[in-house]
Design a protein around this motif. Structure first.
Motif, PDB file in Angstrom:
ATOM      1  N   SER A  78      -8.006  -1.032   1.463  1.00  0.00           N
ATOM      2  CA  SER A  78      -6.922  -0.108   1.786  1.00  0.00           C
ATOM      3  C   SER A  78      -6.370  -0.480   3.160  1.00  0.00           C
ATOM      4  O   SER A  78      -6.583  -1.592   3.648  1.00  0.00           O
ATOM      5  CB  SER A  78      -7.423   1.343   1.764  1.00  0.00           C
ATOM      6  OG  SER A  78      -6.348   2.248   1.885  1.00  0.00           O
ATOM      7  N   ILE A  89       0.819  -1.213   0.000  1.00  0.00           N
ATOM      8  CA  ILE A  89       0.000   0.000   0.000  1.00  0.00           C
ATOM      9  C   ILE A  89       0.852   1.262   0.000  1.00  0.00           C
ATOM     10  O   ILE A  89       0.443   2.306  -0.509  1.00  0.00           O
ATOM     11  CB  ILE A  89      -0.981   0.013   1.208  1.00  0.00           C
ATOM     12  CG1 ILE A  89      -2.070   1.083   1.019  1.00  0.00           C
ATOM     13  CG2 ILE A  89      -0.223   0.238   2.520  1.00  0.00           C
ATOM     14  CD1 ILE A  89      -3.010   0.813  -0.119  1.00  0.00           C
ATOM     15  N   GLN A 113      -7.187   3.795  -2.568  1.00  0.00           N
ATOM     16  CA  GLN A 113      -8.121   2.683  -2.496  1.00  0.00           C
ATOM     17  C   GLN A 113      -7.874   1.732  -3.670  1.00  0.00           C
ATOM     18  O   GLN A 113      -7.602   2.170  -4.780  1.00  0.00           O
ATOM     19  CB  GLN A 113      -9.562   3.192  -2.530  1.00  0.00           C
ATOM     20  CG  GLN A 113      -9.951   4.095  -1.361  1.00  0.00           C
ATOM     21  CD  GLN A 113     -10.112   3.328  -0.062  1.00  0.00           C
ATOM     22  OE1 GLN A 113     -10.539   2.168  -0.058  1.00  0.00           O
ATOM     23  NE2 GLN A 113      -9.783   3.963   1.051  1.00  0.00           N
TER      24      GLN A 113
END
Length: 503
Positions: free
Chosen positions: A382, A219, A390
């Protein structure tokens, strides 16, 4: 866009290596192998041959989403037969996965069964087969592999990879860093002797049908991609109404889906968590919901909120390891209880909202998006602290101290007449980019559900799903039936329209 404050943690080599190794070998990779002869031979040893260049799944036209005009009295029989179509695909996929006959033979049998069931659907609708044209034949959908990693369905093409996330996510830094750059390099290098570029003989995995290594991304390497919401106009509604309903009782979990397959046990072929109403199963009806209890703090909210469970791909058996909807259909690993489930209703930028009708049914996301394409795929993944980025078709690898999040934005426009529709979608719609509803639709409170999980360190995870969907993150979805009292719904509407934050 709201500025995000977060600590940018680092992933250890061990974390990436374990995720990659589990995703490919012990945590649930994969896919069905298609050998050169396409007959699923096991060779003299009886063991499955190593996957070389192609693998895939079964792709069938989604009849349920195409039906737009089904007489009310025909819907129970139609829903029953739609559930049978799903059951046929699940069984055929299992036969292929276990090499019970050649792929051609399995598909031929599947299409014969499917043809008879489609005839039953047409008969239930008074002999009208016009809506069923071209939806009979199921096909083999290749999933191209590079170095043993799934790269996406052949028939999805650019839709799945580019789809709803748009160019910012898949075409920008995510496409470079995650798909071909840093992540690929880190994983390949860190794994070393783990065999990063090899797929085990059965295509790997705790259940052999996903997720794959390629389904996970770091992420911290995703560029912010969340767009600002439309600016509220003078007549807009800016309030919010929250309801606290807990995180679900493990005793209430089941693999039914009362919206899509009422009266059919295991209609979902995967397990759901439930909050709110405590009486939701395949055989519930409006009266059942009225008489049921609720986990919501406000006892006037007997709505049912339910979503597929998330499982750690840890090689461990759950209580449903030998049951339909669980291990028998490839949904394996330890079910993770959510850390939190935030349920709130929001307003509309262009107008005041009107009350939802009681027993309104809404589904957001698409449980078959991997084979259907991403048209209805709108759930997102997320990590806490990184909410400005996202993902729709990737699972996030979160840094230490950050939790995995799933966010479900529901349709916020209603046709003003129906509490459901034949395909469970046409009676509601999403607002446009400016917040306006389509012609003939009116704004209702928008349900937004955000669920968080503390995933065990160094452990990949996957959402439950139909077996042939390969546990792809793009298949995530959420379901809701409004069973608020009229007084409570009116309270929510008043709160939202007056710009307050309530609940």
């Amino acid at each position: 866009m709201r500025q995000q404050t977060h600590k940018r943690g680092r992933f250890t080599n061990k974390t990436v290596a374990i995720v990659a190794a589990l995703a490919l070998g012990g945590g649930g990779a994969a896919i069905i192998a298609a050998n050169a002869s396409a007959h699923g031979d096991k060779g003299d040893s009886g063991q499955n041959n190593t996957v070389a260049a192609k693998a895939g799944t079964i792709q069938c036209p989604d009849v349920g989403q195409k039906l737009s005009d089904v007489p009310e009295k025909a819907r129970p029989e139609v829903d029953k037969n739609l559930a049978e179509l799903d059951n046929q695909v699940a069984k055929a996929y299992q036969q292929m996965n276990q090499r019970q006959g050649s792929s051609d033979a399995v598909l031929s049998k599947l299409n014969d069964e499917r043809s008879r069931t489609m005839d039953n659907i047409g008969s239930a609708m008074g002999g009208d087969n016009s809506q069923l044209q071209g939806m009979n034949d199921c096909k083999w959908q290749e999933v191209a592999t590079q170095g043993g990693q799934q790269q996406g369905g052949q028939q999805q093409g650019g839709d799945q990879q580019g789809g709803q996330q748009g160019g910012d996510q898949q075409g920008g830094q995510q496409g470079g860093d995650q798909q071909g750059g840093d992540q690929g390099g880190d994983q390949g290098g860190d794994q070393g002797g783990e065999g990063a570029n090899e797929v085990p003989g059965n295509a790997g995995g705790q259940a052999g049908n996903g997720p794959s290594q390629d389904d996970f991304v770091d992420i911290t390497k995703v560029q912010p991609n969340v767009q600002q919401p439309p600016q509220a106009q003078q007549n807009g509604s800016t309030g919010t109404f929250a309801t606290e309903c807990g995180v679900g009782d493990p005793q209430l979990r089941n693999s039914d889906n009362v919206i899509v397959a009422p009266g059919v046990g295991n209609g979902a072929h995967h397990t759901h968590d439930y909050v709110g109403n405590d009486s939701n199963d395949a055989f519930a009806n409006n009266q059942t919901f009225e008489q049921g209890g609720t986990s919501c703090e406000n006892q006037e909210d007997k709505s049912t909120y339910y979503w597929p469970v998330v499982r750690a791909q840890d090689g461990k058996d759950e209580a449903d390891a030998n049951e339909l909807g669980g291990g028998q259909e490839g949904n394996v690993g330890t079910i993770l209880t959510p850390k939190s489930s935030k349920i709130e209703f929001k307003g509309n930028a262009q107008s005041k909202v009107t009350a939802m009708p009681k027993f309104l049914r809404i589904i957001t996301g698409d449980a078959k998006a991997f084979t259907n394409g991403d048209k209805n795929a709108n759930a997102s993944w997320s990590c806490t602290g990184f909410e400005d980025r996202q993902l729709t078709d990737k699972y996030p690898l979160c840094p230490e101290g950050s939790s995995v999040t799933r966010t479900f934005d529901f349709q916020s426009c209603w046709d003003g007449q129906n509490t459901d529709s034949a395909n469970h979608r046409d009676h509601v719609a999403f607002a446009g980019e400016d917040g306006s509803c389509p012609n003939g639709f009116k704004a209702i409170p928008q349900l937004v559900n955000t669920i968080t999980y503390d995933v065990p360190a160094n452990t990949p995870f996957a959402v439950d799903g139909f077996p042939e969907q390969l546990h792809k993150p793009i298949t995530d979805h959420d379901d809701f039936i409004n069973v608020m009292s009229e007084d409570l719904m009116n309270e929510a509407v008043d709160c939202i329209n007056s710009g307050k934050q309530c609940g």
